[in-house]
Design an enzyme around this catalytic site. Structure first.
Site, PDB file in Angstrom:
ATOM      1  N   LYS A   1       0.810  -1.224   0.000  1.00 13.84           N
ATOM      2  CA  LYS A   1       0.000   0.000   0.000  1.00 13.84           C
ATOM      3  C   LYS A   1       0.842   1.273   0.000  1.00 13.84           C
ATOM      4  CE  LYS A   1      -4.447  -1.462   1.769  1.00 13.84           C
ATOM      5  NZ  LYS A   1      -5.535  -1.165   2.685  1.00 13.84           N
TER       6      LYS A   1
ATOM      7  N   LYS B   1      -4.951  -9.094  -5.736  1.00 17.03           N
ATOM      8  CA  LYS B   1      -6.241  -9.433  -5.126  1.00 17.03           C
ATOM      9  C   LYS B   1      -7.281  -8.366  -5.457  1.00 17.03           C
ATOM     10  CE  LYS B   1      -6.339  -7.258  -0.652  1.00 17.03           C
ATOM     11  NZ  LYS B   1      -7.308  -7.125   0.378  1.00 17.03           N
TER      12      LYS B   1
ATOM     13  N   LYS C   1     -11.422  -3.200  -2.711  1.00 17.32           N
ATOM     14  CA  LYS C   1     -12.482  -2.192  -2.840  1.00 17.32           C
ATOM     15  C   LYS C   1     -11.941  -0.796  -3.093  1.00 17.32           C
ATOM     16  CE  LYS C   1     -13.557  -2.784   1.946  1.00 17.32           C
ATOM     17  NZ  LYS C   1     -12.257  -2.794   2.619  1.00 17.32           N
TER      18      LYS C   1
END
Ligand code: AQP
Length: 327
Positions: free
Chosen positions: A110, A191, A194
């Site tokens: 991230k 993956k 959202k």
């Protein structure tokens, strides 16, 4: 058996969140005392637009209920409504080692290539440990991506118990055999997430039937025309098979047989209808709930029930660590 799990209101939940986590939250209610949390404090580890955070928090709370979380049996609440999470989170930050946090793959993914990465994104696993340990949870249903954070939670609980005496239950992860890692529709090596910048990479639980059909039609496959489960050589088709099987009662071998020799077109068409059928009842119930007073009432009751468990545990931790308790 006591269960704790959470989801971040960092976007609209995806089919990955549903198949890897939410649907298991629902099933396990029959066997365990369950605490389900909308972890809004985690969501702000990356910038969130205030109106979007507000909306997404209502959305996620309503989706928990629409998916089948029963507030008479399980406790549903917002993390920010129970201050004990932040308080124990700080104590966990003081227990965890800098090096341990640096090894977390989610942080690496991230933060990669980003400027202005928040300290909260780095210390997030300490808050997650606090979330779980506050409730003395024995089991934590999560998708595969959270396994490493859960291992760290176990290490922190053991470290605390060793240093200050037996206090925390050591929680076990519950990772489903099928659906624990649903991959992106545009790139089967990543993956489904959202908060992805490309809406075509995920199916949101609130996508309309036409959006679902379009996204599945455009999902990447491979240059063969064989519906076969082989995650190494055919990761995209294997991911679609996993989704299909998870949304229906059909096993993967049954699906391979059904679509043998017919190519990807009919397979994708039927898959889209299976996903639409699976999400339709959930979306209907969601629409009734999302702007209702019932939702506010359920969250207020949930916070009261959660505090009744979290606060005595937090006090015990303060006591064990030698803090002077208020009289
Ligand atoms: N692709 C996935 N397949 C299966 N399970 C998944 N989970 C997440 N993605 C997949 C599981 O969903 C639960 C809630 O996750 P979260 O909200 O805490 O955040 P996350 O794991 O970081 O999920 P996202 O969708 O990728 O959110 P963003 O984009 O905000 O980071 C967890 O149990 C997780 O394992």
């Amino acid at each position: 058996m006591r269960v704790f799990s959470g989801m971040q209101p960092s976007g609209t939940p995806t089919l990955g969140n549903y198949l890897g986590a939410l649907r298991h939250f629902v099933e396990i209610q029959d066997e365990a005392e369950c605490f389900y949390c909308v972890v809004d404090l985690h969501a702000v580890t990356v910038p969130q637009e205030p109106a979007a955070l507000h909306r997404q928090t209502r959305q996620l709370s309503a989706l928990y209920l629409a998916a089948g979380i029963d507030p008479r049996r399980s406790v549903l609440f917002l993390q920010s409504h129970v201050p004990a999470h932040s308080q124990l989170g700080w104590l966990m930050e003081c227990l965890v080692h800098y090096g341990e946090l640096g090894r977390m793959t989610q942080f690496k993914e991230k933060s990669e290539g980003k400027e202005g990465v928040s300290a909260g994104l780095f210390t997030y696993p300490a808050l997650m440990a606090a979330d779980i340990l506050l409730y003395q949870a024995t089991h934590v249903p999560v998708g595969e991506d959270q396994k490493q954070h859960l291992e760290l939670t176990r290490d922190l609980a053991e470290r605390f118990n060793k240093r200050y005496g037996d206090t925390f239950v050591i929680p076990e992860p519950l990772i489903p055999k099928v659906g624990s890692r649903i991959m992106s529709l545009d790139d089967p090596t990543k993956k489904m997430s959202k908060s992805s910048a490309n809406p075509g990479s995920y199916i949101s639980l609130l996508d309309s039937p036409d959006e679902i059909r379009k996204k599945i039609r455009r999902a990447v496959t491979d240059s063969e025309a064989e519906v076969r489960f082989d995650p190494q050589r055919k990761p995209a088709v294997s991911n679609l098979l996993t989704i299909y099987s998870s949304c229906t009662d059909k096993t993967i071998p049954e699906l391979e047989k059904q679509y043998s020799g017919v190519g990807y077109g009919p397979f994708k068409q039927d898959l889209a209808e299976a996903v639409v059928a699976r999400l339709e009842p959930l979306q209907e119930r969601y629409r009734e709930l999302v702007d209702s007073e019932e939702l506010d009432r359920i969250l207020a009751e949930g916070a009261t029930k959660a505090k009744a468990v979290a606060e005595p545990n937090l006090h015990l931790v303060f006591e064990r660590m030698g803090f002077l308790l208020p009289r």
